[in-house]
Scaffold this active site. Structure first.
Site, mmCIF file in Angstrom:
data_model
loop_
_atom_site.group_PDB
_atom_site.id
_atom_site.type_symbol
_atom_site.label_atom_id
_atom_site.label_comp_id
_atom_site.label_asym_id
_atom_site.label_seq_id
_atom_site.Cartn_x
_atom_site.Cartn_y
_atom_site.Cartn_z
ATOM 1 N N ASP A 12 18.117 53.570 37.326
ATOM 2 C CA ASP A 12 18.826 52.318 37.376
ATOM 3 C C ASP A 12 18.913 51.878 36.142
ATOM 4 O OD1 ASP A 12 20.641 50.201 38.197
ATOM 5 O OD2 ASP A 12 18.625 49.140 38.471
ATOM 6 N N ARG A 19 26.595 41.696 29.383
ATOM 7 C CA ARG A 19 27.216 41.764 30.645
ATOM 8 C C ARG A 19 28.350 40.470 30.440
ATOM 9 N NH1 ARG A 19 22.727 42.519 35.214
ATOM 10 N NH2 ARG A 19 24.757 42.382 36.400
ATOM 11 N N THR A 26 24.145 53.213 36.595
ATOM 12 C CA THR A 26 24.343 51.942 36.604
ATOM 13 C C THR A 26 25.753 51.647 37.233
ATOM 14 O OG1 THR A 26 24.488 50.191 34.962
ATOM 15 C CG2 THR A 26 25.316 52.215 34.326
ATOM 16 N N GLY A 27 25.956 50.290 37.312
ATOM 17 C CA GLY A 27 26.958 49.769 37.983
ATOM 18 C C GLY A 27 27.922 49.056 36.733
ATOM 19 N N ASP A 28 27.286 49.040 35.646
ATOM 20 C CA ASP A 28 27.876 48.233 34.403
ATOM 21 C C ASP A 28 29.201 49.035 33.879
ATOM 22 O OD1 ASP A 28 26.276 46.014 34.342
ATOM 23 O OD2 ASP A 28 24.791 46.871 32.778
ATOM 24 N N LYS A 88 25.053 56.664 43.702
ATOM 25 C CA LYS A 88 23.753 56.863 43.298
ATOM 26 C C LYS A 88 23.039 57.698 44.234
ATOM 27 C CE LYS A 88 23.104 52.300 40.900
ATOM 28 N NZ LYS A 88 22.112 51.390 40.639
ATOM 29 N N ASP A 116 15.266 48.971 40.957
ATOM 30 C CA ASP A 116 14.170 47.809 41.260
ATOM 31 C C ASP A 116 15.231 46.997 42.378
ATOM 32 O OD1 ASP A 116 15.506 45.106 39.165
ATOM 33 O OD2 ASP A 116 16.685 47.013 39.628
ATOM 34 N N ASN A 146 20.234 48.017 45.914
ATOM 35 C CA ASN A 146 21.343 48.863 45.638
ATOM 36 C C ASN A 146 20.816 50.319 45.331
ATOM 37 O OD1 ASN A 146 20.648 47.825 43.096
ATOM 38 N ND2 ASN A 146 22.618 48.133 42.410
#
Length: 1199
Positions: free
Chosen positions: A428, A651, A732-734, A847, A867, A870
Site C-alpha cells: 500500500d 493529495r 494505491t487508491g491515489d 488489491k 496499514d 482496506n
C-alpha cells in the site's frame, strides 16, 4: 449518580446528526422487520418475562478457548494424529503390543508419548492463557437494574438480553447496548473503539430524543420498551431496527448502538439496554480464524516424509520377499540351511511350509522396525524452534519504534522461514510508504494558486533535473527568511504564503470566495474540538489525518472551529470589515457522510442570516461533474492546479457549495428522513441516492492540497530490497500522477526508465462515456487494455538484449479488465518483465485480486504490507501479511502475520531475520533426515546381515531414545542460534537473500545430498564396525563380540558422528551449541552407565556392557575414533573444496570476513556487484544507470 444527582450540562457536546430520533416512524416500510435477518425481538427491562423466556437468547459468557476440560484430550489427540507421521507412529505403537514387534511395546510408546505430550502441553498452556483472559473478562463488574430503580453490581457473564445496565466513565461496554441516555442533557456520549478497529479517535453516539430524559436510576422503575432489530451479524458499522416506546415506534441506527469491548470516554455514565450478548455481539461475530497459511519449506517437508514412507514400505517389501524366499529354502530334502533357527520345528514365523504367510508377517515387523527412518521429533522440534525465533524477532530493538512504543511482533510463528523467500512485495502507499500524517501545503482559490512550500516529491524531481532552487532548499538557504519567525511548527500545517496569511486575504480581489473557502473547511467535517487543559488551546479529534489538517488550516487562516453542539457549529471568524474575530454560529441540519463510493462529504447548514447552504468537498473525479454549468468560473485553472499538485505528490480535494431554497430543502429532508428510517438491507443505497440529488449544481470555490510525507528510511529500504532481487509493486487508491511522483521520490521509478502506462483515456472511450453506451464502453475498454498489454510485451521483447528498465503503471478502471480471465495471464507476464509496477486507483478488492494473481501465477512467495482496513484482503491473500501499526487503526495488524511500526523495518525483518530463519529451518530439516537415514539404514543393513530375521541391532531403549535425547538437542540449538553471516553483513550484501528466493538451501538437490550423506555414513559405520569386530578377539581375554557389544559400539559411533556432523555444519558457535553437541555425546555414556546398572531383566543385553566390555577394551575406543573420522572425512573434504574453489554467496561473504576485508570498499563492491541488475530499482540502480549513461556519452564523444 442516582437519587437526584444533577444531570451534566452539554458543555462540549460535539455531535452531528441526521436529525436523528426526532420523529416517529409514520410512513416507514416495516416489511423487513420480522423477516429473514431481522427477527430479533428484545423486551427491555423484562429479562425474566414470559416472552423473553420463550425466545431463549444466549447468555453473555464468552469463551475464546480452543478446548474445554472435557474436549481437550480428544480434540488435542485428534489434532496431533492428523499428522501422517504421528498417525504412523501410533499404528506402529499399537502393533508393538503384538508378538510381531521387534522391540518392546514400552520402548515404542514412550517416545511417541513424549513427543505428543510435549505438543499437547504447549497447546494446553496457550489455551490456558486464553482461558485466564476469558475469566478476567467474564468476571468484570457492571451495574444492572434489579427492581424499583435499584442498580446492583454483577459480573458480565450474568447479563441477559433485555437487561438495563449503567456503564460509567472509562469502563468497557459488557455487551452490545442500545443507548438510552447519558450524563449529558442531549444524551450524547463518546466512545473509544480501539479494541474493535484500532482507531484511537473518539466516536460520538446519541440516544433517541424520546429516552434522553431517563437520566437517573429511579427513572427505570417502570421503564418498558420493545426493540425489533437485525439478527446477529459481523458488520460493525450497521444496525437496523426500531423501538416501540409509549406506543410510538422509532427508528434505530448505528448511532444508538454501543458495541461490546469499546470504552466509554469523556462521559460520566450512560444507561443502555442489552441487545446482543456473548457470541451474538458484533465483536465476537468478527472473531473468525484467519486463513491457514503454511510455508513452502513445511509443505516440502511433508513431501519428504511421504518419500521416506515409500522408502520404508519399499525396503520392508524387499526384505520380506528375500526373507520369504530364504525361509522357503530353509528345509529341502531334510537338510536345514539355517539350522540354528530349527526350521523343522519352528513356529509360523520361520516355517518353510508357510513361507508366504511368514513373509507377510515379516513385512509388518519390518514396518515397525524401519519406522526409525521417520524423525518422530521433527514436527515438535520445528514448532519449538519457530516459537523461539519469533521471540527473537519480537525482542529486536532495531525494529522497535520508540515514538509510538511499538516493537515488531510476529503474530504467528508458522511463517518464519517464509520471510526469507519473498519474491514479490505488494505494498500500500498511504500510511505504509508514507506517514499518513497530513500537512496542509497548498490550495487553489478562485483560480489562484497559494502556497510556496516545496514537497519531498518536488525536491526529488528537482534533483533529477538538477534544479538550483532545490539545491538551495536542501542546503538550507531557503530558510534564511524564516529564521526570524520564532513560531513553533504546527502539526498538520505547513502552509506559507504572505498573500493570505495573517489576515491579508481580506485585501484580495476574491476575498469573498476565500472567505467561503475557509469557512467550508471549518464547517464541513466531523471533527471534535477538545480543550487542552495544560495549554488552553483547542485540539481536534478527527476521523482522518486529512480532516484534521483542513480544520487546523482553517483555524490558522482566521476561521477557528471551537464548539459543536447537537444542532450547531460555532466558529470564530475573521471579519473582513472590522479586522477582528467574531463568533458566528451555523445551525447544523444534515451531514451527508463520506464513503468510498460517494468519494465526497457534505453538510447542510443555516447561517445567522437564515440562508440555507450546502458545503461539499470531494475527489475531483466526482466533483467536477457536479458543478453548475452556468457558474463554472476558473474551473479550467483549478483543474490545472489540481494536476500540478498531483505532480508534486499532493493529495487533492475539490471544494464547492450551493445555496438552497426552503422548498427544495424541505423536500430533500423529507426524502432523506424517509430513506434514513427505512428498515431494509438497501438503506444505505437509498440514503446515497437522496444525497446525490441535492449535491448538484455546485459553485466551485477551489481545491486543497495536503502532503503525506514519506516515512523515514523508505528510499533506503526499497533500495536494499531491490538489491536483494525482490520485486516491489505499489497498490494505491491515489491518482496516477500522485503515485508516479511518490514512485520517483522513493526511487521505485527513475529518470530514463521506460514507463508503460495503461489507462482508458482515449478519445474513443471518452466519447462513448459521454454517450452513455455501457455495452460499447465495456467492449472497447477491454480491447484497449488488451492491446496496450500486447504492445507493452512487444516493447519488452524488443529491448530484451539491452539493459533498458521498464515500469508498468495501470489505473483502476484498466485493472478491472486486466484481471479478467482472458487477459490476466498476459497482464502478469508483462508485469513480471518490468522492474516496478504501480497500480493506481485500486479498490480493496482489486488489491486482493492482484495479490492472488501474483501468488498463483508466479508460484513464488508474495508479501503484502499495508496499514488500513482496506488492506486486509490483500494481507490475508498473500503468503505473508505484514501490518503497519500506524494511525489508520489496527485492522491491518489484526489480520497480519507480522506487525511492524515502520516500512523501513521490513529491510531487517527480511534480509536479516528472514534469511536466518530460512537457513536455520532448512538446515535443521535436512539434518533431521540425515541423522534418521543414518540410523535407520544401519538397522536395515544389520537385518540384511542377519538374513532379514527382523532382529534389531540395538537394545530397545537405544532405539527409543535416539531421536529424543542423543541427537535432537544440538539441532534445536542450530535452529535457534546459527548464523552463516552476521546481521551487518546481511545488510551490506543484500544479494545473499536470493539464496532463500531461489530455495538454494532447501532444493531437492540439497535434500538428496543430505540423504546421500546419511546413506554412505550408515554404510561406512556398519561395514567398518562389522569388519573390525567380526572375527578377532575384542579384549585381552580373547572373547569375540556378540550382538550386545556390536550394537553398542555401532550406536556409539552413530552418536559421535551425527553430533560431530552438526559441529561441521554449524557456522556460528555459541556456548549453547557446545553444551548441546558435547552434552549429547556425554549423555550417551552416562545413559550406558545408568541403564547398564539396572537389573538384567530390564536392561537385557545392555547390562554392564559399558563397564565390563566396552570401556576396558582399547579396541572399542580405536574403532569409535577410526569409524568417526572415516565417516566424516568425505563431507569435510567436499565442504572444504566447495568453500575454497566453488563458494556459494554466503561462503564468499564468510571469506571476506575471515580475511578481514569487510572494510575494503573495492573488494566489497566487487562482490556486491553481483546484486545489481539492469532492471532493479532504488537509488543505487539510479546511480548505476547515470554512470552507464555518462560512460556511453564519453564513448560516443571519443568516437
Amino acid at each position: 449518580m442516582s437519587n437526584g444527582r444533577r444531570k451534566r450540562r452539554f458543555q462540549f457536546s460535539r455531535i452531528y446528526s441526521f436529525t436523528c430520533g426526532k420523529s416517529s416512524m409514520k410512513h416507514d416500510d416495516h416489511s423487513q422487520i420480522g423477516g429473514p435477518g431481522f427477527s430479533r425481538v428484545v423486551y427491555c427491562n423484562e429479562p425474566d418475562g414470559f416472552e423473553a423466556a420463550i425466545l431463549n437468547y444466549g447468555g453473555n459468557y464468552v469463551s475464546t478457548t480452543k478446548y474445554t476440560l472435557a474436549t481437550f484430550l480428544p480434540k488435542s489427540l485428534f489434532e496431533q494424529f492428523r499428522r501422517v507421521a504421528n498417525f504412523y507412529f501410533l499404528i506402529t505403537g499399537i502393533m508393538a503390543f503384538t508378538p510381531l514387534a521387534p522391540y518392546t511395546s514400552s520402548s515404542a510408546i514412550v517416545p511417541l508419548a513424549i513427543v505428543i505430550g510435549a505438543t499437547m502441553v504447549k497447546e494446553g498452556i496457550e489455551d490456558w492463557r486464553r482461558k485466564l483472559q476469558d475469566i478476567e473478562v467474564n468476571n468484570r463488574k457492571v451495574k444492572v437494574h434489579r427492581h424499583n430503580g435499584v442498580f446492583d453490581s454483577t459480573e458480565w457473564k450474568n447479563l441477559r438480553v433485555g437487561d438495563i445496565v449503567k456503564v460509567e466513565k472509562n469502563d468497557f461496554f459488557p455487551a452490545d447496548l442500545l443507548l438510552l441516555s447519558s450524563s449529558y442533557e442531549d444524551a450524547a456520549c463518546y466512545v473509544e473503539t480501539m479494541n474493535l478497529d484500532g482507531e484511537t479517535n473518539l466516536k460520538l453516539k446519541q440516544s433517541l430524543e424520546v429516552t434522553s430524559s431517563l437520566s437517573e436510576d429511579s427513572n427505570f422503575k417502570n421503564f418498558k420498551a420493545i426493540v425489533k432489530c437485525e439478527d446477529p451479524n459481523p458488520n460493525l458499522y450497521s444496525f437496523v431496527g426500531s423501538m416501540v416506546y409509549e406506543e410510538q415506534q422509532y427508528s434505530l441506527a448505528p448511532q444508538q448502538l454501543l458495541l461490546r469491548d469499546s470504552k466509554l470516554r469523556n462521559t460520566d455514565y450512560i444507561y443502555g439496554a442489552v441487545i446482543f450478548t456473548g457470541n451474538d455481539t458484533k465483536v465476537m461475530q468478527n472473531a473468525t480464524a484467519p486463513p491457514s497459511k503454511r510455508s513452502r519449506v513445511e509443505r516440502r517437508m511433508d513431501r519428504i516424509v511421504y518419500v521416506l514412507f515409500c522408502v520404508v514400505f519399499s525396503v520392508s517389501f524387499v526384505g520380506s520377499v528375500v526373507f520369504g524366499v530364504a525361509t522357503k529354502d530353509d528345509l529341502k530334502n531334510g537338510r536345514m540351511k539355517r539350522w540354528y533357527i530349527r526350521p523343522d520345528s519352528s513356529s509360523i514365523y520361520f516355517d518353510p511350509k508357510r513361507a508366504p504367510i511368514a513373509a507377510i508377517l515379516h513385512f509388518l515387523s519390518a514396518l515397525m522396525l524401519y519406522s526409525y527412518f521417520i524423525p518422530i521429533s521433527l514436527y515438535v522440534s520445528i514448532e519449538i524452534v519457530k516459537v523461539l525465533q519469533s521471540i527473537f524477532i519480537n525482542q529486536d530493538v532495531r525494529m522497535y519504534y520508540e515514538e509510538t512504543n511499538k516493537p515488531a511482533r510476529a503474530r504467528t510463528s508458522n511463517l518464519n522461514e517464509e520471510l526469507g523467500q519473498v519474491d514479490t512485495i505488494l505494498s500500500d502507499k498511504t500510511g505504509t510508504l508514507t506517514c499518513n500524517s497530513m500537512e496542509f501545503m497548498k490550495c487553489s482559490v478562485a483560480g489562484t494558486a497559494y502556497g510556496r512550500g516545496i514537497t519531498e516529491v518536488e525536491m526529488a524531481m528537482g534533483r533529477r533535473l538538477g534544479s538550483p532552487l532545490v539545491q538551495e532548499q536542501t542546503n538550507g538557504f531557503d530558510h534564511l527568511e524564516d529564521s526570524v519567525d520564532l513560531k513553533l511548527p504546527i502539526k498538520g500545517f505547513n502552509f506559507k504564503d504572505e498573500r493570505i496569511m495573517n489576515g491579508n486575504w481580506v485585501n484580495d480581489p476574491h476575498a469573498d470566495v476565500i472567505q467561503k473557502f475557509f469557512r467550508l473547511l471549518a464547517i464541513c467535517h466531523t471533527a471534535i474540538p477538545e480543550v487542552d487543559e495544560s495549554t488552553g488551546k483547542i485540539m481536534y479529534e478527527a476521523e482522518s489525518p486529512d480532516e484534521a489538517a483542513f480544520v487546523i488550516a482553517a483555524r490558522e487562516l482566521g476561521f477557528e472551529f471551537y464548539r459543536r453542539k447537537q444542532t450547531s457549529i460555532t466558529l470564530l471568524e475573521l471579519d473582513p470589515f472590522s479586522g477582528t474575530k467574531v463568533e458566528r454560529s451555523y445551525e447544523l441540519l444534515n451531514v451527508l457522510e463520506f464513503n468510498s463510493l460517494r468519494k465526497r462529504m457534505s453538510v447542510i447548514v443555516r447561517d445567522e442570516e437564515g440562508k440555507l447552504l450546502l458545503f461539499c468537498k470531494g475527489a475531483d473525479s466526482v466533483m467536477f461533474e457536479r458543478l453548475s454549468k452556468n457558474d463554472s468560473n476558473f474551473e479550467e485553472e483549478t483543474r490545472d492546479h489540481v494536476n500540478e499538485y498531483a505532480d508534486a505528490g499532493l493529495r487533492t480535494l475539490i471544494l464547492a457549495y450551493r445555496e438552497l431554497d426552503e422548498d427544495k430543502y424541505k423536500k430533500f429532508n423529507e426524502n432523506f428522513i424517509e430513506a434514513k428510517n427505512s428498515v431494509s438491507a438497501d438503506r444505505e443505497t437509498l440514503i446515497d441516492g437522496v444525497a446525490d440529488n441535492i449535491e448538484r449544481d455546485l459553485v466551485l470555490l477551489g481545491a486543497t492540497a495536503v502532503e503525506d510525507k514519506l516515512q523515514n528510511g523508505v528510499p533506503d529500504c526499497i533500495d536494499k530490497l531491490a538489491q536483494a532481487g525482490i520485486k516491489i509493486w505499489v497498490l494505491t487508491g491515489d491518482k496516477m500522477e500522485t503515485a508516479i511522483n511518490i514512485g520517483f521520490s522513493c526511487s521505485l521509478l527513475r529518470q530514463g526508465m521506460k514507463q508503460l502506462i495503461i489507462n482508458l483515456e482515449s478519445p474513443e472511450i471518452q466519447a462513448l462515456e459521454k454517450a452513455g453506451e455501457k455495452s460499447a464502453i465495456i467492449k472497447v475498454s477491454r480491447e484497449s487494455v488488451l492491446n496496450q498489454i500486447n504492445e507493452g510485451k512487444l516493447q519488452l521483447k524488443a529491448s530484451s538484449e539491452s539493459s533498458e528498465a521498464f515500469a508498468l503503471i495501470i489505473d483502476g478502471k484498466s485493472l478491472a479488465y486486466a484481471l479478467e480471465d482472458g487477459i490476466k495471464r498476459k497482464f502478469l507476464e508483462l508485469a513480471i518483465g518490468c522492474a516496478s509496477v504501480i497500480c493506481c486507483r485500486s479498490s480493496p478488492k482489486q488489491k486482493a485480486l492482484v495479490t492472488r494473481l501474483v501468488k498463483l501465477g508466479t508460484k513464488k512467495t508474495t508479501l503484502a504490507i499495508g496499514d488500513g482496513a482496506n488492506d486486509v484482503g490483500m494481507l490475508q491473500e498473500a503468503d505473508i501479511g505484514i501490518g503497519i501499526s500506524g494511525v489508520e487503526g489496527m485492522q491491518a495488524v489484526m489480520s497480519s502475520d507480522v506487525a511492524i511500526a515502520q516500512f523501513r523495518y521490513l529491510e531487517r525483518l527480511l534480509l536479516v531475520h528472514g534469511h536466518w530463519c530460512y537457513r536455520r529451518i532448512s538446515s535443521m530439516v535436512c539434518y533431521f533426515f540425515y541423522k534418521n537415514i543414518t540410523f535407520g539404514l544401519t538397522l536395515f543393513l544389520y537385518e540384511a546381515y542377519a538374513s532379514f530375521s527382523a532382529e534389531t541391532a540395538y537394545n530397545d531403549w537405544f532405539l527409543s531414545l535416539y531421536n529424543v535425547f542423543f541427537s535432537s538437542s544440538a539441532v534445536l540449538a542450530m535452529g535457534v542460534f546459527d548464523q552463516d553471516v552476521s546481521a551487518r553483513l546481511c545488510l551490506k550484501f543484500p544479494l545473499l537473500y536470493q539464496e532463500g528466493v531461489q530455495n538454494v538451501l532447501f532444493s531437492w538437490r540439497r535434500i538428496l545430498g543430505w540423504m546421500f550423506n546419511g546413506f554412505y555414513s550408515a554404510v561406512i559405520i556398519f561395514f567398518f564396525c562389522a569388519k573390525a569386530l567380526e572375527r578377532q578377539a575384542f579384549n585381552r581375554d580373547g572373547k569375540t563380540v556378540g550382538r550386545d557389544i556390536f550394537g553398542a559400539t555401532m550406536y556409539t559411533c552413530i552418536v559421535w558422528i551425527v553430533n560431530l556432523q552438526m559441529a561441521l555444519a554449524i557456522s556460528y558457535f555459541t556456548l549453547i551449541q557446545h553444551v548441546t553437541i558435547w552434552g549429547s555425546i556425554a549423555a550417551w555414556y552416562l545413559f550406558l552407565l545408568a541403564y547398564g546398572a539396572i537389573k538384567p531383566s530390564l536392561s537385557k543385553e545392555a547390562y554392564h556392557v559399558f563397564i565390563e566390555a566396552l570401556a576396558p577394551a582399547p579396541y572399542f575406543w580405536l574403532v569409535t575414533l577410526f569409524v568417526s573420522i572415516s565417516t566424516l572425512l568425505p563431507y569435510f573434504t567436499y565442504s572444504a573444496i566447495q568453500m575454497r574453489f566453488f563458494p556459494m554467496y554466503h561462503g564468499m561473504i564468510q571469506w571476506i570476513r575471515a580475511e578481514g576485508q569487510t572494510n575494503d570498499p573495492e573488494y566489497c563492491d566487487m562482490v556486491r556487484q553481483r546484486s545489481l541488475r539492469p532492471t532493479t530499482v532504488g537509488f543505487t540502480a539510479r546511480k548505476a544507470a547515470r554512470t552507464n549513461s555518462l560512460r556511453h556519452e564519453n564513448q560516443n564523444h571519443h568516437e
